[in-house]
Scaffold this active site. Structure first.
Site, PDB file in Angstrom:
ATOM      1  N   ASP A 146      19.158 -20.938  40.702  1.00  0.00           N
ATOM      2  CA  ASP A 146      19.266 -21.353  42.100  1.00  0.00           C
ATOM      3  C   ASP A 146      19.214 -22.854  42.312  1.00  0.00           C
ATOM      4  OD1 ASP A 146      19.090 -18.746  43.886  1.00  0.00           O
ATOM      5  OD2 ASP A 146      17.726 -18.468  42.209  1.00  0.00           O
ATOM      6  N   ALA A 169      17.410 -26.400  45.536  1.00  0.00           N
ATOM      7  CA  ALA A 169      16.212 -26.080  46.317  1.00  0.00           C
ATOM      8  C   ALA A 169      16.021 -27.053  47.474  1.00  0.00           C
ATOM      9  CB  ALA A 169      14.978 -26.095  45.416  1.00  0.00           C
ATOM     10  N   TYR A 205      18.917 -28.446  49.137  1.00  0.00           N
ATOM     11  CA  TYR A 205      19.969 -28.028  50.087  1.00  0.00           C
ATOM     12  C   TYR A 205      19.584 -26.757  50.842  1.00  0.00           C
ATOM     13  CZ  TYR A 205      23.538 -31.354  48.449  1.00  0.00           C
ATOM     14  OH  TYR A 205      24.278 -32.488  48.166  1.00  0.00           O
ATOM     15  N   TYR A 246      16.343 -14.149  49.157  1.00  0.00           N
ATOM     16  CA  TYR A 246      14.966 -14.475  48.809  1.00  0.00           C
ATOM     17  C   TYR A 246      14.457 -15.743  49.487  1.00  0.00           C
ATOM     18  CZ  TYR A 246      13.307 -11.283  45.199  1.00  0.00           C
ATOM     19  OH  TYR A 246      12.827 -10.198  44.541  1.00  0.00           O
ATOM     20  N   HIS A 283      11.877 -13.737  37.896  1.00  0.00           N
ATOM     21  CA  HIS A 283      11.946 -15.044  38.551  1.00  0.00           C
ATOM     22  C   HIS A 283      11.307 -16.024  37.569  1.00  0.00           C
ATOM     23  CE1 HIS A 283      12.680 -13.287  42.651  1.00  0.00           C
ATOM     24  NE2 HIS A 283      11.960 -12.297  42.158  1.00  0.00           N
ATOM     25  N   HIS A 325       9.922  -8.626  38.064  1.00  0.00           N
ATOM     26  CA  HIS A 325       9.804  -7.891  39.318  1.00  0.00           C
ATOM     27  C   HIS A 325      10.522  -6.553  39.187  1.00  0.00           C
ATOM     28  CE1 HIS A 325      10.297  -8.202  44.012  1.00  0.00           C
ATOM     29  NE2 HIS A 325       9.741  -7.081  43.623  1.00  0.00           N
TER      30      HIS A 325
HETATM   31 CO   LIG Z   1      11.840 -10.513  43.040  1.00  0.00          CO
END
Ligand SMILES: [Co+2]
Ligand SMILES: [Co+2]
EC number: 1.4.3.-
Lengths: 700, 700
Positions: free
Chosen positions: B306, B312, B314, B390, B443, B609
């Site tokens: 990401d 992070a 933007y 997210y 993550h 997760h």
């Molecule tokens: Co997650």
């Protein structure tokens, strides 16, 4: 909301009341004379079968009887386990114990220092170490359980005395440790031996480093740049209390307290949209051990099982408003016997309060900046106990989403030992200040969990995050990214002895396999998520390994039985570990099924502490915690009905913000209102994201 | 305390000002025409040699030049890396890139949905899935980086489009996922392919489960039993701000922000009794990857990096008072270019505030109940960014004792995929709601640490808690309790590629071996204590393993070099991983020394997760954090001068409490003042422990 009503009868889970303690004591004295010492007068917890019947039908089922669990030392150092049924009252058990030592009370601990100061051999050693014989009032003693010393066995009641010096009465004694160790006989009330190292170390003459105000003032004074933070609940708290039962945010539970474990939480339920679902029958910290890692004699004896040997209840602090606890606080007292048969009340033994817990959930749609942001709350049920030099802050934190988070903070002072200026610690300890050697140690706790996940019949599965077995390039895992949660059923007590695995993020799921989640079709469960899980560093076959057998594995599972509460055994002082008491006795050959039945999960967690000068003369609090998380338990996020701080939907934004929910806290404000032009912004109304790609300002 | 003064010139670490962004854009447009898109116009961070010289002598050394790092897409889809020296202004670099794709901007993302809705093949698939062609305005699209798709390579700028349905505009779309995946060509602005699974899944027609207020009201409304908690600082905050430099409780640091990493902390120092000691030159979250574990095509493409692919910065939210942040808050804005060359300002991109952090330290002497209790504070520097579904709440928490605690909370919404009512997820995902399959994922974050522990020349040691090698019964370890911290020097980049070991509580110490602690005689150090360290589950050789090479190990160490900031490389979208960019390039054969030199430690942490229904339709925030702790750095506890709430010494108690320090917070109060007789206690004055063995009451 916001009431505290005292019920008429004690709840069956309530600790003994002062009257009940008095009744038990009077009953024993009447039968066995006034010259007995009461080490324990506590609730014998109701038999689970009786209790569950009563909880299911309190109007019709028999109310469980109130019974006192009593431990007495009678003349001749005879130790008795007794039970007193309180409503009659009547002694129903009176059993002489051979070679077992009951818990050491604060009163017993208090005696040792006075006797040390007068003992000629102790005085001789103090003089040899460098002080004047007339300065014995400056000699202080922390009496510890002896652990187990094979020279003396278990029949004589013993303590070991760690000796320190205070040049001035207000000095922190732990900076001036002596190098010898008297052994105290609690029956005779005298010193029966002194362990003296082969190589002697003089008492340190370093300048003192203290944490009390006069010392801080002498070093330049306190910092003056902390502005107050005020926390208040002008409309009261969000929890309700009836006796020792508390309700808060769908939670309901009973808050017990005993001499041994301190806080005990019973009958924890969660109201899931009107359906009151059982979660845990009982939760507590059931035992702990603090093994020290210096192999030189007699430091192997430093491995206090503080709860079994002194009691986290007996050692608990009386807490204070605005000091230990900030905000709107509810307190509960604790009542214990004195040794002679009086009453000892610890005011404010438990504190209960709410805290803001930051963002509970948030989501912004990147298209239109429609957003929801909801803040969370937590409820904290806390005690602090002082184990000689150390402080343990134990908090049971309840979250709105069904998570329970036990948290322990370590503070207080390191156990210290003398060292010479140029001595090599050989890696077993650290010189934290001139002449002060703080030995390596672990703090290992046993969390006892009696789950009740939608009913008493539960099963534990171990879950490991693992890659697909199929190789990269194979049809089943062509790009190599497959992974899943590998589940292993712990079907027997033997299979259930399992270790932590950080690499697979190992967790343990307490499941009710008879109830499946409607969507995931997985059993409803609570997951134990614990990441501070060091192995027991004393080796297999070592004294600690034998005495604190619960610490051998990260998880044990046993079948529930009444009175199997404490995993190092009922009477812990001076156990030899041959055989190991508690868990190993209950587990036996490991063949018993723990599948789909009433089980207890025992979890060992904690940390390994290699001291450093930052920890001296008093340690900044170091927290550790773990989570019990609902997984596949609820059919959706259980906190959707917590009022948001702000919510805007796409249709509301299309309608120029009409209908937007703005419940922003109006108390919060800018740190620098009207500050400098370009670096300090005006608090915009709420919750925008990503900026406006064409303009500069934002907000709604 | 409590001022915010804007300085005249930007600090060399400051992000580009709006004027500087405009200058850079104008300079590029003047040279290369107005038809260029600006993907990046950001600060090129000052060269470290220049910067350290200036920091050491700001009055005499040359002030580092302000340089803009610019990435442009020019007509013909030509990508250029450029540098613009701002004070002249002048383009000093203009380099055409072949087969590299720069970061995807929010504006590029916004376009895809509109094109999807009009594409005939997308419409055809929507109709096949069960909706009417005229309902395409109810079809929504989350465009994601394509990861890497070998069918299309890296030369064409692509996104993959996850398609969802909203029966009503305010429905949460993630409960209605489609099963197909269009591929968008950003150069042509059209859909060039659609990935269609062999087995088709209809669009879910389940009733909606939403989190917006109307939905909650329809289900019975919000809970009404939460009383407000107010937090205020009537005398102001305890921190000082000058531009982007902040001072608080001996800390001083510069708060930067860029499009990529979001918050960047520079030049972190700690005032140790008047001696300003450097700790870290730069700290940031430098990259992340979220690999999904379903091996079926095309889910392998779901592994967003990401930060490198979207940024992070933007994606960061504009924060709001009393909503995202409670108390007394200071905000800092962020400025970015628009693609066309305008300015985009995100108001309140960073929030800064203090919190009470509970007990900082406490000790009670069990003899006389003399006590000290001191409460702690923490400073929180926070941003929240939204990566499509997210939310990541990133907080940099500073403690008074010298600890830095990066904390990330995950919230927002699961990425979801369609599933048929009786479909087997094969363990690669979980049905979290009817027709909604949420795939397993990780993550994983890369924390980039450029330590400066009492100077730039540092060395990393790995520390493991291990038992003595000597067997139980041997003279060296007779009782078997010996254990110590085994230290392994990471001397080269090859040796430094190391994994986490939960069993040994493994940590990594960043040491200055030229400076020893006066007492412990160990090197001054900061210890990385991190317990959420899952391994990368995509296998060796997998696409993710190749593209996100930083995640292969828990720790890498490299020699510091300017511009080696981002461990998956500078331009991340559509990298093939052949060869792997970033860290593996910099490490090469692993022979470079990282001993006693300027180093960067890269730490991979995060969580795995496995979704559950509790996470849907929006996830309760799940936190993870780690610690950077001073060990053997200070000569004693550095917070002894924090004013206590209460302190009594033995001599004061002997003098009936004369001189006791009572600075108890007077705002806190009892939850139920004047409540029931026996269960509600009166707040006693302060801080007693253990009860009085003879009486009932306590306190002082
Ligand atoms: Co997650
Ligand atoms: Co410790």
């Amino acid at each position: 909301m916001g009431s505290a009503v005292a019920p008429e009868l004690p709840h069956p889970f309530d600790p003994l009341t002062p009257d009940e303690i008095a009744t038990a004591i009077a009953t024993v004295k009447k039968a066995h004379g006034g010259n007995v010492f009461f080490n324990v007068v506590a609730l014998q917890e109701p038999r689970k079968a009786d209790m569950t019947a009563w909880l299911a039908a309190p109007e019709t089922a028999a109310r469980p009887k109130r019974v006192a669990d009593v431990v007495v030392i009678a003349p001749g150092n005879k130790v008795y386990d007794a039970l007193v049924t309180l409503d009659e009252p009547k002694i129903t058990k009176w059993e002489l114990l051979e070679g077992q030592q009951p818990i050491i009370t604060m009163e017993e601990l208090q005696l040792v220092e006075h006797i040390c100061r007068k003992d000629p051999r102790v005085i001789e050693q103090c003089v040899l170490s460098g002080i004047a014989a007339e300065d014995m009032d400056k000699v202080f003693c922390d009496p510890w359980t002896i652990g187990y010393d094979e020279r003396f066995g278990s029949s004589v009641r013993l303590q070991q005395a760690f000796i320190y010096y205070r040049p001035h009465i207000d000095n922190c004694q732990y900076q001036y440790p002596f190098d010898f160790c008297p052994i105290y006989d609690a029956d005779k009330k005298e010193i029966i031996a002194i362990d003296i190292p082969k190589v002697r170390r003089k008492l340190s003459t370093a300048p003192s480093i203290d944490y009390h105000p006069a010392a801080v003032e002498a070093r330049g004074g306190y910092r003056d740049n902390l502005k107050p933070i005020n926390i208040s609940q002008p409309e009261g708290v969000s929890f309700q209390v009836k006796g020792r039962e508390i309700e808060w945010q769908n939670w309901k539970l009973h808050i017990g307290f005993n001499y041994r474990e301190g806080i005990v939480l019973n009958n924890i339920t969660f109201n899931d949209k009107g359906n009151v679902r059982p979660l845990f029958y009982r939760l507590s910290l059931a035992e702990m051990v603090v093994p020290y890692g210096n192999p030189e004699h007699p430091h192997q004896r430093k491995h206090a099982l503080d709860q079994g040997e002194y009691g986290a209840g007996y050692m608990t602090n009386s807490l204070s408003l605005g000091c230990d606890c900030k905000g709107s606080i509810h307190y509960i007292d604790a009542n214990f016997p004195t040794r002679a048969g009086g009453l000892r009340t610890i005011k404010n033994a438990i504190c209960i309060h709410e805290e803001d817990s930051g963002i509970l959930f948030k989501h912004t749609d990147f298209r239109d900046e429609s957003v929801i942001v909801t803040r969370g709350r937590r409820l904290i049920i806390q005690q602090i106990f002082t184990a000689a030099n150390y402080e343990y802050v134990v908090a049971w934190i309840f979250h709105q989403d069904g998570t329970i988070q036990p948290e322990i903070k370590l503070t207080g002072i390191l156990n210290t030992y003398a060292m010479d200026p140029d001595e090599d610690t050989h890696g077993w300890g650290t010189q934290v200040y001139t002449g002060v050697n703080a030995h390596n140690h672990q703090h290992l706790f046993s969390l006892r969990i009696n789950p009740n996940i939608d009913g008493p019949n539960n099963t534990v599965f171990m879950a490991d995050a693992v890659p697909s077995e199929a190789p990269v390039g194979s049809p089943e895992n062509f790009y190599g990214n497959g992974f899943y949660a590998k589940r292993t059923k712990l079907a027997t007590t033997g299979e259930a002895m399992t270790e932590y695995n950080g690499a697979t993020s190992r967790s343990w799921d307490m499941c009710n396999t008879s109830k499946l989640n409607p969507f995931s079709r997985k059993p409803v469960s609570y997951k134990l998520v614990s990441r501070e899980v060091p192995g027991l560093l004393p080796k297999e076959g070592s004294l600690v390994w034998k005495r604190a057998a619960f610490a051998r594995h990260a998880v044990h599972v046993t079948k529930y039985r009444d009175d199997q509460l404490w995993p190092a055994g009922r009477h812990v002082p001076q156990t030899s570990g041959e055989p190991s008491r508690g868990l190993p006795e209950w587990i036996g050959d490991g063949s018993e099924s723990v599948e789909d039945t009433d089980i207890v999960l025992w979890h060992t967690f904690g940390l390994t502490h290699f001291p450093a000068p930052e920890d001296f003369p008093v340690m900044p609090a170091e927290p550790m915690s773990l989570l019990l998380r609902p997984r596949n338990f609820f059919s959706s996020n259980p906190v959707l009905d917590v009022p948001p701080s702000y919510s805007s939907t796409p249709s509301q934004l299309l309608a120029n913000g009409s209908g937007v929910l703005d419940a922003t806290d109006k108390i919060s404000k800018l740190a620098f209102p009207g500050g400098s032009e370009d670096s300090v912004s005006n608090g915009t109304s709420c919750c925008a994201t990503n900026g406006n790609v064409n303009g500069t300002a934002n907000g709604h």
